[in-house]
Motif scaffolding. Structure first.
Motif, PDB file in Angstrom:
ATOM      1  N   GLN A  38      19.636 -67.804  16.102  1.00 50.26           N
ATOM      2  CA  GLN A  38      18.645 -68.108  16.699  1.00 50.26           C
ATOM      3  C   GLN A  38      19.198 -69.139  17.806  1.00 50.26           C
ATOM      4  O   GLN A  38      19.888 -70.130  17.740  1.00 50.26           O
ATOM      5  CB  GLN A  38      17.911 -69.090  16.161  1.00 50.26           C
ATOM      6  N   ALA A  39      19.325 -68.328  19.267  1.00 51.38           N
ATOM      7  CA  ALA A  39      19.281 -69.252  20.282  1.00 51.38           C
ATOM      8  C   ALA A  39      18.275 -70.170  20.966  1.00 51.38           C
ATOM      9  O   ALA A  39      17.209 -69.905  20.465  1.00 51.38           O
ATOM     10  CB  ALA A  39      19.594 -68.196  21.537  1.00 51.38           C
ATOM     11  N   PRO A  40      18.565 -70.956  21.553  1.00 51.30           N
ATOM     12  CA  PRO A  40      17.663 -72.043  22.150  1.00 51.30           C
ATOM     13  C   PRO A  40      16.491 -71.395  22.728  1.00 51.30           C
ATOM     14  O   PRO A  40      16.744 -70.476  23.679  1.00 51.30           O
ATOM     15  CB  PRO A  40      18.378 -72.932  23.085  1.00 51.30           C
ATOM     16  N   GLY A  41      15.221 -71.600  22.234  1.00 51.33           N
ATOM     17  CA  GLY A  41      14.197 -71.038  23.099  1.00 51.33           C
ATOM     18  C   GLY A  41      13.749 -69.567  22.563  1.00 51.33           C
ATOM     19  O   GLY A  41      12.807 -69.063  23.467  1.00 51.33           O
ATOM     20  N   LYS A  42      14.591 -69.051  21.778  1.00 51.79           N
ATOM     21  CA  LYS A  42      14.295 -67.476  21.488  1.00 51.79           C
ATOM     22  C   LYS A  42      14.261 -67.458  19.953  1.00 51.79           C
ATOM     23  O   LYS A  42      14.483 -68.214  19.145  1.00 51.79           O
ATOM     24  CB  LYS A  42      15.642 -66.881  21.625  1.00 51.79           C
ATOM     25  N   GLU A  43      13.604 -66.114  19.480  1.00 47.28           N
ATOM     26  CA  GLU A  43      13.222 -66.090  17.991  1.00 47.28           C
ATOM     27  C   GLU A  43      14.685 -65.574  17.480  1.00 47.28           C
ATOM     28  O   GLU A  43      15.620 -65.336  17.906  1.00 47.28           O
ATOM     29  CB  GLU A  43      12.252 -64.873  18.040  1.00 47.28           C
ATOM     30  N   ARG A  44      14.613 -66.101  16.041  1.00 47.06           N
ATOM     31  CA  ARG A  44      15.499 -65.707  15.242  1.00 47.06           C
ATOM     32  C   ARG A  44      15.685 -64.136  15.201  1.00 47.06           C
ATOM     33  O   ARG A  44      14.818 -63.410  15.002  1.00 47.06           O
ATOM     34  CB  ARG A  44      15.339 -66.380  13.721  1.00 47.06           C
ATOM     35  N   GLU A  45      16.775 -63.743  15.075  1.00 45.06           N
ATOM     36  CA  GLU A  45      17.213 -62.245  15.048  1.00 45.06           C
ATOM     37  C   GLU A  45      18.339 -61.662  13.929  1.00 45.06           C
ATOM     38  O   GLU A  45      19.097 -62.625  13.873  1.00 45.06           O
ATOM     39  CB  GLU A  45      17.551 -61.728  16.448  1.00 45.06           C
ATOM     40  N   ILE A  46      18.348 -60.638  13.579  1.00 44.08           N
ATOM     41  CA  ILE A  46      19.178 -60.169  12.739  1.00 44.08           C
ATOM     42  C   ILE A  46      20.590 -59.832  13.593  1.00 44.08           C
ATOM     43  O   ILE A  46      20.449 -59.530  14.596  1.00 44.08           O
ATOM     44  CB  ILE A  46      18.922 -58.735  12.027  1.00 44.08           C
ATOM     45  N   VAL A  47      21.517 -60.172  13.010  1.00 39.66           N
ATOM     46  CA  VAL A  47      22.936 -60.319  13.406  1.00 39.66           C
ATOM     47  C   VAL A  47      23.532 -58.918  12.559  1.00 39.66           C
ATOM     48  O   VAL A  47      24.281 -57.806  13.204  1.00 39.66           O
ATOM     49  CB  VAL A  47      24.084 -61.263  13.379  1.00 39.66           C
ATOM     50  N   ALA A  48      23.511 -58.919  11.314  1.00 38.02           N
ATOM     51  CA  ALA A  48      24.071 -57.917  10.558  1.00 38.02           C
ATOM     52  C   ALA A  48      23.826 -58.317   9.082  1.00 38.02           C
ATOM     53  O   ALA A  48      23.235 -59.303   8.596  1.00 38.02           O
ATOM     54  CB  ALA A  48      25.850 -58.415  10.512  1.00 38.02           C
ATOM     55  N   ALA A  49      23.814 -57.130   8.193  1.00 41.83           N
ATOM     56  CA  ALA A  49      23.664 -57.400   6.863  1.00 41.83           C
ATOM     57  C   ALA A  49      24.539 -56.197   6.088  1.00 41.83           C
ATOM     58  O   ALA A  49      25.023 -55.359   6.748  1.00 41.83           O
ATOM     59  CB  ALA A  49      22.005 -56.633   6.625  1.00 41.83           C
ATOM     60  N   ILE A  50      24.612 -56.605   4.764  1.00 40.86           N
ATOM     61  CA  ILE A  50      25.461 -55.762   3.907  1.00 40.86           C
ATOM     62  C   ILE A  50      24.744 -55.794   2.438  1.00 40.86           C
ATOM     63  O   ILE A  50      24.164 -56.494   2.061  1.00 40.86           O
ATOM     64  CB  ILE A  50      26.875 -56.482   3.684  1.00 40.86           C
ATOM     65  N   THR A  91      25.968 -67.755  21.564  1.00 44.19           N
ATOM     66  CA  THR A  91      25.938 -69.121  21.228  1.00 44.19           C
ATOM     67  C   THR A  91      24.523 -69.064  20.457  1.00 44.19           C
ATOM     68  O   THR A  91      23.484 -68.587  20.687  1.00 44.19           O
ATOM     69  CB  THR A  91      25.735 -69.817  22.409  1.00 44.19           C
ATOM     70  N   GLY A  92      24.344 -70.027  19.492  1.00 36.38           N
ATOM     71  CA  GLY A  92      23.273 -70.043  18.613  1.00 36.38           C
ATOM     72  C   GLY A  92      23.443 -70.698  17.285  1.00 36.38           C
ATOM     73  O   GLY A  92      24.917 -70.888  16.908  1.00 36.38           O
ATOM     74  N   ALA A  93      22.355 -70.918  16.537  1.00 34.43           N
ATOM     75  CA  ALA A  93      22.614 -71.354  15.232  1.00 34.43           C
ATOM     76  C   ALA A  93      22.405 -70.173  14.556  1.00 34.43           C
ATOM     77  O   ALA A  93      21.761 -69.069  14.535  1.00 34.43           O
ATOM     78  CB  ALA A  93      21.493 -72.213  14.816  1.00 34.43           C
ATOM     79  N   TYR A  94      23.703 -70.076  13.432  1.00 33.08           N
ATOM     80  CA  TYR A  94      23.512 -68.773  12.538  1.00 33.08           C
ATOM     81  C   TYR A  94      23.216 -69.351  11.130  1.00 33.08           C
ATOM     82  O   TYR A  94      23.921 -70.126  10.512  1.00 33.08           O
ATOM     83  CB  TYR A  94      25.148 -68.069  12.513  1.00 33.08           C
ATOM     84  N   TYR A  95      22.410 -68.269  10.534  1.00 36.04           N
ATOM     85  CA  TYR A  95      21.915 -68.544   9.310  1.00 36.04           C
ATOM     86  C   TYR A  95      22.447 -67.195   8.254  1.00 36.04           C
ATOM     87  O   TYR A  95      22.516 -66.236   8.944  1.00 36.04           O
ATOM     88  CB  TYR A  95      20.500 -68.659   9.239  1.00 36.04           C
ATOM     89  N   CYS A  96      22.685 -67.613   7.177  1.00 37.78           N
ATOM     90  CA  CYS A  96      22.865 -66.479   6.109  1.00 37.78           C
ATOM     91  C   CYS A  96      21.566 -66.545   5.356  1.00 37.78           C
ATOM     92  O   CYS A  96      20.931 -67.584   5.098  1.00 37.78           O
ATOM     93  CB  CYS A  96      24.025 -66.742   5.202  1.00 37.78           C
ATOM     94  N   ALA A  97      21.428 -65.269   4.731  1.00 34.45           N
ATOM     95  CA  ALA A  97      19.953 -65.146   4.057  1.00 34.45           C
ATOM     96  C   ALA A  97      20.268 -64.218   2.991  1.00 34.45           C
ATOM     97  O   ALA A  97      21.206 -63.376   2.985  1.00 34.45           O
ATOM     98  CB  ALA A  97      18.922 -64.610   4.905  1.00 34.45           C
ATOM     99  N   ALA A  98      19.641 -64.190   1.829  1.00 34.26           N
ATOM    100  CA  ALA A  98      19.598 -63.376   0.737  1.00 34.26           C
ATOM    101  C   ALA A  98      18.231 -62.606   0.538  1.00 34.26           C
ATOM    102  O   ALA A  98      17.289 -63.187   0.671  1.00 34.26           O
ATOM    103  CB  ALA A  98      20.165 -63.755  -0.437  1.00 34.26           C
ATOM    104  N   GLY A  99      18.329 -61.290   0.193  1.00 42.56           N
ATOM    105  CA  GLY A  99      17.139 -60.676   0.061  1.00 42.56           C
ATOM    106  C   GLY A  99      17.522 -59.373  -1.080  1.00 42.56           C
ATOM    107  O   GLY A  99      18.562 -59.304  -1.511  1.00 42.56           O
ATOM    108  N   LEU A 100      16.187 -58.811  -1.280  1.00 44.96           N
ATOM    109  CA  LEU A 100      16.423 -57.520  -2.255  1.00 44.96           C
ATOM    110  C   LEU A 100      16.148 -56.080  -1.310  1.00 44.96           C
ATOM    111  O   LEU A 100      16.495 -55.265  -1.984  1.00 44.96           O
ATOM    112  CB  LEU A 100      15.317 -57.594  -3.258  1.00 44.96           C
ATOM    113  N   LYS A 101      16.017 -56.362  -0.141  1.00 47.98           N
ATOM    114  CA  LYS A 101      15.770 -55.042   0.841  1.00 47.98           C
ATOM    115  C   LYS A 101      16.635 -55.061   1.906  1.00 47.98           C
ATOM    116  O   LYS A 101      17.184 -55.983   2.569  1.00 47.98           O
ATOM    117  CB  LYS A 101      14.451 -55.154   1.460  1.00 47.98           C
ATOM    118  N   PHE A 102      17.556 -54.033   2.048  1.00 47.49           N
ATOM    119  CA  PHE A 102      18.486 -53.652   2.884  1.00 47.49           C
ATOM    120  C   PHE A 102      17.764 -53.432   4.398  1.00 47.49           C
ATOM    121  O   PHE A 102      17.806 -52.141   4.930  1.00 47.49           O
ATOM    122  CB  PHE A 102      19.263 -52.555   2.746  1.00 47.49           C
TER     123      PHE A 102
END
Length: 122
Positions: A38-50, A91-102
């Motif tokens: 999530q960049a300042p003033g922007k929505e959070r977006e996917i970067v990658a998933a595995i 540039t932005g804040a990077y978050y990791c997340a866990a879920g059950l759907k790819f």
């Protein structure tokens, strides 16, 4: 599942960083792991998933394909995001997340770590 992301920092354009996401609990291998930013003033977006198993299928945002690599080590309950050839727009804040759907939507992920800041200077 509790997640903790770390490894962010300040880097010059063209440089590299590796983010790590450490998970608690014994069910880490059951979850799809995603990295969002999530960049300042922007929505959070996917970067990658595995997908849940190490060496399994991956997906990337078009903006990072060929530069970022997501991986996981289920024995260590850890997911990684290797970021090469970084650009100021990364540039932005990077978050990791866990879920059950790819999938790529924020709502598809149930557990979130705190953000780790990545700043790329030009």
């Amino acid at each position: 599942v509790q997640l903790q992301a770390y490894g962010g920092g300040l880097v010059q354009a063209g440089g590299s960083l590796r983010l790590s996401c450490s998970a608690s609990g014994r069910t880490f291998s059951s979850y799809v792991m995603g990295w969002f930013r999530q960049a300042p003033g922007k929505e959070r977006e996917i970067v990658a998933a595995i997908i849940s198993w190490s060496g399994g299928s991956t997906l990337y945002a078009d903006s990072v394909k060929g530069r970022f690599t997501i991986s996981r080590d289920n024995a260590k309950n850890t997911a990684y995001l290797q970021m090469n050839r970084l650009k100021p727009e990364d540039t932005g804040a990077y978050y990791c997340a866990a879920g059950l759907k790819f999938r790529t939507a924020i709502d598809d992920y149930d557990y979130w770590g705190q953000g780790t800041q990545v700043t790329v200077s030009s």
